[in-house]
Motif scaffolding. Sequence first.
Motif, mmCIF file in Angstrom:
data_model
loop_
_atom_site.group_PDB
_atom_site.id
_atom_site.type_symbol
_atom_site.label_atom_id
_atom_site.label_comp_id
_atom_site.label_asym_id
_atom_site.label_seq_id
_atom_site.Cartn_x
_atom_site.Cartn_y
_atom_site.Cartn_z
ATOM 1 N N ILE A 36 4.570 -0.138 3.090
ATOM 2 C CA ILE A 36 3.855 1.124 3.002
ATOM 3 C C ILE A 36 4.809 2.128 2.365
ATOM 4 O O ILE A 36 5.732 2.632 2.989
ATOM 5 N N ILE A 37 4.615 2.376 1.089
ATOM 6 C CA ILE A 37 5.606 3.002 0.212
ATOM 7 C C ILE A 37 5.131 4.369 -0.269
ATOM 8 O O ILE A 37 3.933 4.605 -0.473
ATOM 9 N N ASP A 38 6.062 5.248 -0.476
ATOM 10 C CA ASP A 38 5.771 6.537 -1.119
ATOM 11 C C ASP A 38 5.315 6.253 -2.545
ATOM 12 O O ASP A 38 5.997 5.557 -3.310
ATOM 13 N N THR B 160 0.844 -1.195 0.000
ATOM 14 C CA THR B 160 0.000 0.000 0.000
ATOM 15 C C THR B 160 0.877 1.242 0.000
ATOM 16 O O THR B 160 2.104 1.149 -0.070
ATOM 17 N N PHE B 161 0.238 2.396 0.076
ATOM 18 C CA PHE B 161 0.967 3.665 0.006
ATOM 19 C C PHE B 161 0.825 4.460 1.299
ATOM 20 O O PHE B 161 -0.183 4.382 2.001
ATOM 21 N N ALA B 162 1.864 5.250 1.585
ATOM 22 C CA ALA B 162 1.867 6.071 2.795
ATOM 23 C C ALA B 162 0.798 7.148 2.734
ATOM 24 O O ALA B 162 0.201 7.508 3.748
ATOM 25 N N LYS B 163 0.540 7.676 1.545
ATOM 26 C CA LYS B 163 -0.499 8.679 1.350
ATOM 27 C C LYS B 163 -1.373 8.263 0.179
ATOM 28 O O LYS B 163 -0.902 7.616 -0.756
ATOM 29 N N THR B 164 -2.621 8.664 0.232
ATOM 30 C CA THR B 164 -3.545 8.262 -0.822
ATOM 31 C C THR B 164 -3.123 8.826 -2.179
ATOM 32 O O THR B 164 -2.784 10.005 -2.295
ATOM 33 N N PRO B 165 -3.133 7.985 -3.212
ATOM 34 C CA PRO B 165 -2.877 8.482 -4.569
ATOM 35 C C PRO B 165 -4.124 9.090 -5.203
ATOM 36 O O PRO B 165 -4.066 9.628 -6.304
#
Length: 313
Positions: free
Chosen positions: A83-85, A49-54
Amino acid sequence: MRIYRTLTPCGEPTAVALGYFDGIHLGHRAVIGAAAQCRSQGLAPAVFTFAKTPKRGTESEQLLCFERKVELLEEIGIEILYIIDFETVREKTPEQFVAEVLKGVFNAKRVFCGYNYHFGKNGSATGAELKTLCEKYGITAQFKSPVMIDGEPVSSTKIRAAIKDGDIKTADKMLGRDFAVISRSIEGSHIGSSIGTPTINQRFRSDSVLPKFGVYASEVILDGEKHIGVTNIGVKPTVSDANTPNCETWMPLYGGGELYGKRIEVRLKEFIRPEKRFDSLDELKKAIKADGEKAVNILSEKHRKNRIPNTNA
């Protein structure tokens, strides 16, 4: 849980759930749970997943903080979390993502995603293309059908809308759990204590979705025990000129001590009334007492004999 914030190879064969999973609602749980079940096949359950919503437009309306997301993923059975940028993978083509990330980083054997999942540069590829590309690299991919409630697919967008409308029951139905405000109790103005209704004060994160301003019957989880609460969401117009919303909860039947600094979970259960300004602290006190009685009546039949006296009588 092992948590990675860079694309460091995990080294063991995995089953990976793909998605932002902002609410970990029932639809998300279908995807994440499918990966977790692969532990029985010798695959480590993982989430990418991502650290911030795309997804633009939802940055300030998040349903979960990182800490709570980790707790829920662990409850489901996830052992590895990346949890990736988003910028790290933004320019990768769909095939690069499968080859370099799913194969190279995760050593994935099985991959799961939602029915509306998109990936690759500019979100150009769908779950169907994911399945085709994964086959090329010896990975089995599966996209899950939407979870339906009342004839509609569960979605974070619908959950946000329900919370902002004060329709907590609908939000809870789609989440598969109670919507809650979880944070440490902070010291307030002590006005509640001065009128006999000492409160728990919690700040909202700047990126948190805000429920409809007003008063709710609530359930407070404190040191593993449940307490009936009455919660005001808003800016407290009677006693404050500030415009910063917070979550303030009085527990009508609680007789314990101070709670400053404790991590407290306040589960909103039912909307009672909108927030309003009162002309005096005495009127505010009467309203809080009446709201507390309503909360007790709503939440626990066994507490009826201990109902708060009706101060408006």
